[in-house]
Write a protein that holds these residues in place. Structure first.
Motif, PDB file in Angstrom:
ATOM      1  N   ALA A 199      -8.605  -5.288   5.381  1.00 52.78           N
ATOM      2  CA  ALA A 199      -9.433  -5.752   4.264  1.00 52.78           C
ATOM      3  C   ALA A 199      -8.595  -6.315   3.116  1.00 52.78           C
ATOM      4  O   ALA A 199      -8.981  -7.296   2.476  1.00 52.78           O
ATOM      5  CB  ALA A 199     -10.319  -4.607   3.761  1.00 52.78           C
ATOM      6  N   ARG A 200      -7.456  -5.699   2.857  1.00 54.71           N
ATOM      7  CA  ARG A 200      -6.628  -6.107   1.721  1.00 54.71           C
ATOM      8  C   ARG A 200      -5.480  -7.037   2.122  1.00 54.71           C
ATOM      9  O   ARG A 200      -4.736  -7.497   1.249  1.00 54.71           O
ATOM     10  CB  ARG A 200      -6.049  -4.868   1.013  1.00 54.71           C
ATOM     11  CG  ARG A 200      -7.076  -4.065   0.229  1.00 54.71           C
ATOM     12  CD  ARG A 200      -6.434  -2.828  -0.376  1.00 54.71           C
ATOM     13  NE  ARG A 200      -7.298  -2.145  -1.329  1.00 54.71           N
ATOM     14  CZ  ARG A 200      -7.251  -2.311  -2.647  1.00 54.71           C
ATOM     15  NH1 ARG A 200      -6.358  -3.135  -3.176  1.00 54.71           N
ATOM     16  NH2 ARG A 200      -8.060  -1.646  -3.437  1.00 54.71           N
ATOM     17  N   LEU A 252      -1.568  -0.887  -8.251  1.00 57.68           N
ATOM     18  CA  LEU A 252      -1.001  -0.922  -6.899  1.00 57.68           C
ATOM     19  C   LEU A 252      -1.982  -0.191  -5.988  1.00 57.68           C
ATOM     20  O   LEU A 252      -2.554   0.837  -6.373  1.00 57.68           O
ATOM     21  CB  LEU A 252       0.362  -0.223  -6.860  1.00 57.68           C
ATOM     22  CG  LEU A 252       1.043  -0.136  -5.484  1.00 57.68           C
ATOM     23  CD1 LEU A 252       1.514  -1.517  -5.027  1.00 57.68           C
ATOM     24  CD2 LEU A 252       2.233   0.822  -5.531  1.00 57.68           C
ATOM     25  N   ALA A 253      -2.189  -0.700  -4.787  1.00 58.22           N
ATOM     26  CA  ALA A 253      -3.108  -0.055  -3.850  1.00 58.22           C
ATOM     27  C   ALA A 253      -2.537   1.292  -3.404  1.00 58.22           C
ATOM     28  O   ALA A 253      -1.394   1.366  -2.928  1.00 58.22           O
ATOM     29  CB  ALA A 253      -3.344  -0.949  -2.641  1.00 58.22           C
ATOM     30  N   PHE A 254      -3.332   2.358  -3.543  1.00 66.24           N
ATOM     31  CA  PHE A 254      -2.937   3.708  -3.150  1.00 66.24           C
ATOM     32  C   PHE A 254      -3.980   4.284  -2.205  1.00 66.24           C
ATOM     33  O   PHE A 254      -5.170   4.004  -2.315  1.00 66.24           O
ATOM     34  CB  PHE A 254      -2.863   4.634  -4.380  1.00 66.24           C
ATOM     35  CG  PHE A 254      -1.514   4.719  -5.014  1.00 66.24           C
ATOM     36  CD1 PHE A 254      -0.664   5.797  -4.763  1.00 66.24           C
ATOM     37  CD2 PHE A 254      -1.070   3.721  -5.865  1.00 66.24           C
ATOM     38  CE1 PHE A 254       0.570   5.880  -5.347  1.00 66.24           C
ATOM     39  CE2 PHE A 254       0.171   3.789  -6.461  1.00 66.24           C
ATOM     40  CZ  PHE A 254       0.998   4.872  -6.203  1.00 66.24           C
ATOM     41  N   LEU A 255      -3.526   5.115  -1.283  1.00 63.43           N
ATOM     42  CA  LEU A 255      -4.412   5.987  -0.528  1.00 63.43           C
ATOM     43  C   LEU A 255      -3.920   7.405  -0.785  1.00 63.43           C
ATOM     44  O   LEU A 255      -2.907   7.843  -0.226  1.00 63.43           O
ATOM     45  CB  LEU A 255      -4.374   5.653   0.964  1.00 63.43           C
ATOM     46  CG  LEU A 255      -5.355   6.445   1.835  1.00 63.43           C
ATOM     47  CD1 LEU A 255      -6.809   6.199   1.401  1.00 63.43           C
ATOM     48  CD2 LEU A 255      -5.193   6.092   3.306  1.00 63.43           C
ATOM     49  N   ASN A 256      -4.597   8.108  -1.687  1.00 65.89           N
ATOM     50  CA  ASN A 256      -4.219   9.471  -2.055  1.00 65.89           C
ATOM     51  C   ASN A 256      -4.975  10.455  -1.175  1.00 65.89           C
ATOM     52  O   ASN A 256      -6.170  10.679  -1.352  1.00 65.89           O
ATOM     53  CB  ASN A 256      -4.536   9.728  -3.537  1.00 65.89           C
ATOM     54  CG  ASN A 256      -3.613   8.974  -4.466  1.00 65.89           C
ATOM     55  OD1 ASN A 256      -2.399   9.140  -4.419  1.00 65.89           O
ATOM     56  ND2 ASN A 256      -4.181   8.131  -5.327  1.00 65.89           N
ATOM     57  N   LEU A 292       0.853  -1.192   0.000  1.00 66.76           N
ATOM     58  CA  LEU A 292       0.000   0.000   0.000  1.00 66.76           C
ATOM     59  C   LEU A 292       0.881   1.232   0.000  1.00 66.76           C
ATOM     60  O   LEU A 292       1.805   1.339   0.806  1.00 66.76           O
ATOM     61  CB  LEU A 292      -0.902   0.016   1.238  1.00 66.76           C
ATOM     62  CG  LEU A 292      -1.709   1.292   1.509  1.00 66.76           C
ATOM     63  CD1 LEU A 292      -2.765   1.502   0.427  1.00 66.76           C
ATOM     64  CD2 LEU A 292      -2.364   1.240   2.889  1.00 66.76           C
ATOM     65  N   TYR A 293       0.591   2.167  -0.901  1.00 63.96           N
ATOM     66  CA  TYR A 293       1.333   3.427  -0.980  1.00 63.96           C
ATOM     67  C   TYR A 293       0.438   4.542  -0.458  1.00 63.96           C
ATOM     68  O   TYR A 293      -0.630   4.805  -1.017  1.00 63.96           O
ATOM     69  CB  TYR A 293       1.746   3.716  -2.427  1.00 63.96           C
ATOM     70  CG  TYR A 293       2.870   4.719  -2.562  1.00 63.96           C
ATOM     71  CD1 TYR A 293       4.185   4.307  -2.719  1.00 63.96           C
ATOM     72  CD2 TYR A 293       2.612   6.089  -2.539  1.00 63.96           C
ATOM     73  CE1 TYR A 293       5.225   5.222  -2.854  1.00 63.96           C
ATOM     74  CE2 TYR A 293       3.637   7.004  -2.668  1.00 63.96           C
ATOM     75  CZ  TYR A 293       4.949   6.571  -2.828  1.00 63.96           C
ATOM     76  OH  TYR A 293       5.970   7.485  -2.955  1.00 63.96           O
ATOM     77  N   VAL A 294       0.868   5.188   0.622  1.00 61.76           N
ATOM     78  CA  VAL A 294       0.095   6.264   1.240  1.00 61.76           C
ATOM     79  C   VAL A 294       0.690   7.589   0.776  1.00 61.76           C
ATOM     80  O   VAL A 294       1.806   7.963   1.165  1.00 61.76           O
ATOM     81  CB  VAL A 294       0.121   6.160   2.780  1.00 61.76           C
ATOM     82  CG1 VAL A 294      -0.741   7.265   3.390  1.00 61.76           C
ATOM     83  CG2 VAL A 294      -0.350   4.792   3.227  1.00 61.76           C
TER      84      VAL A 294
END
Length: 301
Positions: A158-159, A135-139, A105-107
């Motif tokens: 969850a992931r 890729l999972a991101f939280l922007n 995860l990329y924050v």
């Protein structure tokens, strides 16, 4: 009990859960305070095992269940490296590093979503992966780290996230980075995300203009298991060479200061590959601290 009183717990009551009322806050119809849950925990005997293997998501860089700080001067390739590490772990791609596969995860606290979309496509291609690989991101540019902590925990659960990149500590929004309480707040939040698990975090940090250490309180580096610094120079072909230097580590051997070469074209990052100081001769002439370079320049001019 009222605010300020001591709750005595006798040895025979260790492990008992107590319910207290905070009389400084409004309560319900039956009590003049809010219910507070206080619990105690027994100590346990731990048996040492010198042969216990320390798992690693990235060999000699990211231990399972640990934290990593990757620091460097601004605009010197840190984010490219960090994103490449996240993609490598997520894809199980050992093109640059020896990795163990796990969801990453990329924050993103720092840049626009479009910037991340473009950069991810370039990093994917540089690692010989399809540009469109997700890729999972939280922007969440503009948000503080503490304000998204619960959201992060939900995503991680969850992931099944195993490797988290925070971009960056400078945008965590918890206060002045030189204050100890800020460093403790940021690192406590990061550690709470991976508590009692094999999940790991890597946080990007900046270095001061003197380039002597990670900028901010010493408690940033104190809370991490691995401290990595980066030095960057260009060669005659305008390729960017990034040397990764180990400044401290727990339970891992020292890193051998690898050099990663980033090649660019008109569209951005094109390739990433292993290199050496021979391809970037300025590394050999650039080992002095910034203040020493300035002093020597002034003395010679």
């Amino acid at each position: 009990p009222t605010k300020g009183c001591l709750l005595e717990v006798s040895p025979e009551n260790v492990g008992t859960r107590y319910l207290l009322f905070d009389h400084t806050q409004p309560g319900n119809a039956n009590q003049t305070g809010n219910l507070i849950s206080v619990s105690t925990k027994n100590a346990e005997d731990v048996i040492g095992d010198p042969l216990l293997e320390v798992g690693e998501w990235i060999k000699n860089i990211a231990p399972c269940g640990g934290g990593v700080i990757l620091s460097g001067l601004p605009k010197r390739g840190k984010s490219f490296l960090a994103m490449a590490m996240a993609v490598s772990v997520d894809a199980g791609c050992s093109e640059i590093w020896n990795v163990k596969q796990g969801p990453a995860l990329y924050v993103n606290l720092e840049r626009s979503q479009n910037s991340m979309i473009k950069r991810l496509g370039c990093v994917n291609q540089a690692l010989n992966l399809p540009a469109e690989r997700p890729l999972a991101f939280l922007n969440v540019r503009g948000h503080t780290l503490s304000s998204i902590k619960n959201n992060l925990k939900q995503i991680i659960k969850a992931r099944g996230i195993k490797f988290i990149v925070l971009d960056s500590i400078s945008r965590a929004g918890e206060g002045s980075l030189v204050e100890d309480k800020t460093a403790l707040a940021v690192t406590d939040t990061l550690n709470s995300l991976i508590e009692e698990s094999d999940c790991s975090w890597l946080a990007i940090a900046h270095r001061g203009y003197s380039n002597e250490h990670t900028y901010g309180s010493i408690h940033f580096v104190g809370a991490a298991d691995v401290i990595l610094a980066t030095e960057s120079v260009y060669n005659a072909n305008k390729d960017l060479g990034i040397k990764i230097i180990s400044e401290g580590q727990n339970d891992l051997p020292p890193l051998d200061s690898p050099v990663i070469k980033l090649e660019f074209d008109d569209w951005g990052l094109k390739t990433m590959s292993h290199s050496s100081e021979d391809e970037f001769p300025d590394f050999k002439d650039d080992n002095r601290a910034a203040k020493d370079k300035i002093r020597d320049y002034l003395l010679s001019n």
